[in-house]
Design an enzyme around this catalytic site. Structure first.
Site, PDB file in Angstrom:
ATOM      1  N   ASP A 123     -12.453 -34.073  26.046  1.00  0.00           N
ATOM      2  CA  ASP A 123     -12.554 -34.533  24.668  1.00  0.00           C
ATOM      3  C   ASP A 123     -12.117 -36.000  24.640  1.00  0.00           C
ATOM      4  O   ASP A 123     -11.502 -36.494  25.587  1.00  0.00           O
ATOM      5  CB  ASP A 123     -11.645 -33.658  23.792  1.00  0.00           C
ATOM      6  CG  ASP A 123     -11.572 -34.141  22.357  1.00  0.00           C
ATOM      7  OD1 ASP A 123     -12.633 -34.366  21.755  1.00  0.00           O
ATOM      8  OD2 ASP A 123     -10.438 -34.324  21.859  1.00  0.00           O
ATOM      9  N   ASP A 145     -11.112 -38.293  21.277  1.00  0.00           N
ATOM     10  CA  ASP A 145     -10.067 -38.655  20.313  1.00  0.00           C
ATOM     11  C   ASP A 145      -8.934 -37.639  20.332  1.00  0.00           C
ATOM     12  O   ASP A 145      -9.153 -36.439  20.149  1.00  0.00           O
ATOM     13  CB  ASP A 145     -10.664 -38.755  18.905  1.00  0.00           C
ATOM     14  CG  ASP A 145     -11.700 -39.852  18.813  1.00  0.00           C
ATOM     15  OD1 ASP A 145     -11.317 -41.015  18.641  1.00  0.00           O
ATOM     16  OD2 ASP A 145     -12.902 -39.540  18.939  1.00  0.00           O
ATOM     17  N   ASP A 175      -7.683 -31.452  22.310  1.00  0.00           N
ATOM     18  CA  ASP A 175      -6.457 -31.477  21.507  1.00  0.00           C
ATOM     19  C   ASP A 175      -6.569 -30.811  20.152  1.00  0.00           C
ATOM     20  O   ASP A 175      -5.584 -30.715  19.423  1.00  0.00           O
ATOM     21  CB  ASP A 175      -6.049 -32.939  21.264  1.00  0.00           C
ATOM     22  CG  ASP A 175      -6.951 -33.609  20.228  1.00  0.00           C
ATOM     23  OD1 ASP A 175      -6.441 -34.052  19.165  1.00  0.00           O
ATOM     24  OD2 ASP A 175      -8.171 -33.661  20.459  1.00  0.00           O
TER      25      ASP A 175
END
Length: 250
Positions: A16, A18, A195
């Protein structure tokens, strides 16, 4: 902890962006990729024989802008679009005209609340409230009110200070599963680091394939089996595994 968990066997690395590779900024456009990170990802791709892909809610166009001059294999808009090892880009067919009414309503809503940010990706629309956290309930109510007219073709995704109307039938899970039956990923052990709640589908895919799912930061509930504390810990793990002069260890 991730060190000592992921073996030195060839892996298929999915990342991922961001909140995982980069700290989340006030707006998506404010994010910058350090040259050192870009270089490190290039090393990772080389050492894994190309089996590295970025899996993001951002569009492929935005991903390429961020990581220029690299053009990594990637899945954008939560699996809505995907670029494979040949450079071919696959995109889910979407009746974008269905979004027109919702888009117009959100434009009016943001005009009333200027600290909100409307991100129009063409095939999906995201409403960010990071700069106006007091409007969280109002944003949820607005997006929930728009959803019924878009179903069953669209769904509402919840992220960190963002809600997004996206086409149903695609996800980070479907993107990872598609990569894993193609070269150079096929036959490798998948690792996905993310996240956010939007990464949970990807963790499910990796777990089912016998790989390593890694959640970054605090999470009250997650299906991920491993944890890294923050973005800095992710970068540190990448450096220890992939830097040119680093001993190869996880």
């Amino acid at each position: 902890m991730l060190h000592g968990s992921v073996s030195d066997t060839p892996i298929a690395l999915f990342l991922d962006i961001d909140g995982t590779l980069l700290e989340i900024a006030a707006t998506p456009a404010a994010v910058r990729v350090p040259a050192s990170l870009n270089e490190l990802l290039g090393y990772a791709a080389t050492q894994e024989s190309g089996a590295v892909a970025l899996i993001s809610g951002r569009s492929l166009t935005d991903i390429d802008r961020l990581f220029f001059p690299h053009r990594f294999m990637a899945a954008g808009q939560h699996g809505l679009e995907r670029r494979n090892h040949t450079g071919h880009i696959w995109r889910l067919a979407v009746a974008t005209e269905q979004l027109d009414v919702a888009r117009d309503a959100l434009v009016r809503f943001v005009a009333q609340h200027p600290r909100l940010l409307l991100e129009d990706k063409g095939r999906s629309v995201a409403l960010h409230y990071r700069n106006a956290p007091q409007l969280e309930e109002a944003v949820y109510a607005e997006m929930q009110a728009l959803l019924p007219a878009l179903q069953p073709g669209f769904q509402l995704r919840v992220g960190k200070c963002v809600l997004e109307l996206t086409p149903a039938g695609c996800s980070k899970r479907t993107a990872i599963e598609a990569f894993m039956v193609e070269p150079p990923f096929a036959g490798r052990v998948p690792v996905f680091i993310g996240d956010d709640v939007t990464d949970e589908d990807g963790f499910i895919a990796v777990n089912a394939l016998g790989g390593y799912s890694v959640r970054v930061g605090a999470a009250s509930e997650t299906v991920a089996h491993l944890k890294l504390d923050n973005v800095a810990a992710v970068i540190n793990w990448l450096r220890q595994r992939y830097s040119p002069n680093a001993a190869r260890r996880a």
